[in-house]
Design a protein around this motif. Structure first.
Motif, short mmCIF file in Angstrom:
data_model
loop_
_atom_site.label_atom_id
_atom_site.label_comp_id
_atom_site.label_asym_id
_atom_site.label_seq_id
_atom_site.Cartn_x
_atom_site.Cartn_y
_atom_site.Cartn_z
N UNK A 176 7.81 2.40 -11.06
CA UNK A 176 6.48 2.16 -10.51
C UNK A 176 6.02 3.31 -9.59
N UNK A 177 4.86 3.84 -9.89
CA UNK A 177 4.35 4.97 -9.11
C UNK A 177 4.14 4.60 -7.65
N UNK A 178 3.67 3.38 -7.41
CA UNK A 178 3.37 2.99 -6.04
C UNK A 178 4.61 3.05 -5.15
N UNK A 179 5.79 2.83 -5.74
CA UNK A 179 7.04 2.90 -4.97
C UNK A 179 7.40 4.34 -4.60
N UNK A 180 6.77 5.31 -5.26
CA UNK A 180 7.05 6.72 -5.00
C UNK A 180 6.01 7.38 -4.10
N UNK A 181 4.90 6.70 -3.87
CA UNK A 181 3.82 7.26 -3.05
C UNK A 181 4.18 7.12 -1.58
N UNK A 182 4.06 8.22 -0.83
CA UNK A 182 4.33 8.20 0.61
C UNK A 182 3.34 7.28 1.31
N UNK A 183 3.86 6.43 2.19
CA UNK A 183 3.01 5.43 2.85
C UNK A 183 2.30 5.99 4.09
N UNK A 184 1.53 7.03 3.87
CA UNK A 184 0.67 7.61 4.91
C UNK A 184 -0.74 7.68 4.34
N UNK A 185 -1.64 6.87 4.92
CA UNK A 185 -3.00 6.76 4.37
C UNK A 185 -3.93 7.80 4.98
N UNK A 186 -4.79 8.35 4.13
CA UNK A 186 -5.80 9.29 4.59
C UNK A 186 -7.11 8.58 4.88
N UNK A 187 -8.01 9.27 5.54
CA UNK A 187 -9.34 8.73 5.78
C UNK A 187 -10.32 9.87 6.03
N UNK A 188 -11.57 9.65 5.59
CA UNK A 188 -12.61 10.68 5.70
C UNK A 188 -13.51 10.49 6.92
N UNK A 189 -13.43 9.33 7.60
CA UNK A 189 -14.19 9.15 8.82
C UNK A 189 -15.24 8.06 8.81
N UNK A 190 -15.65 7.59 7.62
CA UNK A 190 -16.73 6.60 7.58
C UNK A 190 -16.30 5.25 8.16
#
Length: 410
Positions: A176-190
């Motif tokens: 599962x790809x989700x298990x390999x994704x680093x758990x640090x979320x980005x954000x653009x500011x809105x």
């Protein structure tokens, strides 16, 4: 060259006050007309949701184009009319484009849309976390649950894509790809802009704000890794198959109720901002243009549109008869889901802050009376009394032995 009657359209994710400043700056050179856009890559190819604002004269000229390119919904069901091929033209249905108001109003509405989007995504992620860490389900099992939920009141684009993300296997590991994704979320500011605006106009929006905080705390990966080795977990509860199913059903209702609260916060924020800035916003129309094309498109936006059609002056979405019934019938499951996740040590800031918001809204009396007493004690900030005429201010002379209560001249 550009003439004063020419129209330049800003379709960026601009901060609404920047849009107001830009229109004023260029008003003698050309007509700067702003149009917020939502829909991502799919919306760009097959029709987005459009939130235009600015000169009514410019809108009259732009309107036929905007309605042609916008996403369309079935006028009876409120469901999106899907386009699957670039260049495919749909002439039927209701376009997801409507004039919002003066300069900046469209980008403000889009900003709130994104704030709701933050909350909606976080609510889904917290449900995933409870199912994964609280019930030990794998990605495929969670995807199956989300897919089933997407056939009911939780039907939405974000649920749909969550199912696809959870089921996707990495091409190089076949896991599962989700298990390999680093758990640090980005954000653009809105989302941050929305939370800040809620504080500025005095509108409670804890679910939206908590969703922003959740992304922020996710960025502290090293700190969380260190803390995980220092703090023990609560004693894990072993649940039977039947109990698991109960938790799943409770979690469904918790998600739905929290989602209602997030939208209620967003629409109340727009209402208060409109009053402050002198805008006339049509909330039924706003809900309608969010039914297709945009990221937060969801089936229950039809119910929100109907709520504002029944009462265009609705103070808060939670007070609509339909949503009163929905929340009353599901609140016990909501509470049980919060309890289960908390006892399992699963962080559910958006789900739990939504419940606190709901309980605050439905409480005739809040402990702000003690808070006002504290403020009066240390800062002579005064208070009103429930046994006296409204608007009269009182103060206790705390530093004297008598501690008399006196009426303060306004």
């Amino acid at each position: 060259g550009i003439l004063p009657d020419d129209i330049i359209i800003d379709t960026g994710n601009s901060l609404w006050i920047d849009t107001v400043a830009r229109e004023k700056k260029y008003q003698s050179n050309f007509l700067l007309f702003s149009s917020a856009v939502s829909g991502g890559e799919v919306g760009a190819r097959f029709g987005p949701s459009l939130m235009p604002s600015g000169s009514p004269y410019a809108w009259d000229r732009v309107k036929p184009i905007w309605e042609a390119i916008a996403a369309k919904v079935d006028t009876t069901t409120g469901k999106p009319i899907e386009r699957t091929q670039p260049g495919q033209v749909i002439t039927d249905g209701e376009p997801c484009a409507t004039y919002i108001g003066p300069a900046g109003a469209g980008h403000y509405v889009k900003m709130v849309h994104n704030g709701i989007e933050y909350a909606d995504m976080q609510i889904i992620c917290e449900a995933y976390h409870v199912l994964k860490s609280g019930l030990n389900l794998n990605c495929d099992e969670i995807a199956d649950i989300f897919a089933e939920w997407n056939n009911g009141p939780l039907d939405s684009y974000l649920m749909e894509i969550s199912v696809e993300v959870l089921r996707h296997k990495s091409s190089d590991t076949n896991t599962p790809l989700v298990d390999l994704i680093l758990d640090k979320a980005g954000q653009k500011g809105t989302g941050l802009w929305t939370a800040m605006s809620s504080l500025e106009v005095g509108c409670p929006a804890p679910t939206i704000a908590q969703a922003v905080y959740a992304r922020s705390i996710s960025s502290f990966k090293e700190l969380r890794t260190q803390a995980s080795s220092l703090f023990g977990s609560p004693q894990q509860v072993i649940v039977s198959k039947e109990e698991k199913q109960q938790v799943v059903e409770q979690l469904h209702d918790a998600m739905y109720c929290a989602k209602i609260c997030a939208y209620a916060q967003g629409f109340q924020l727009m209402k208060l901002a409109a009053k402050e800035h002198g805008w006339t916003l049509n909330f039924a129309s706003i809900a309608k243009i969010w039914r297709a094309g945009c990221i937060i498109r969801a089936a229950f936006l039809q119910s929100i549109a109907q709520a504002y059609e029944r009462n265009e002056d609705l103070e808060n979405l939670l007070l609509d008869d339909f949503f009163v019934k929905e929340l009353n019938s599901r609140q016990q499951n909501w509470r049980k889901a919060i309890c289960y996740a908390t006892m399992q040590g699963v962080p559910i800031g958006a789900l739990s802050s939504s419940l606190a918001y709901y309980d605050s809204i439905r409480s005739e009396t809040l402990p702000a009376n003690l808070l006002q007493g504290q403020r009066d004690y240390f800062g002579a900030h005064t208070f009103e009394r429930i046994d006296k005429a409204s608007g009269k201010k009182y103060h206790v002379e705390w530093s004297t032995n008598e501690r008399k209560t006196i009426l303060v001249d306004s």
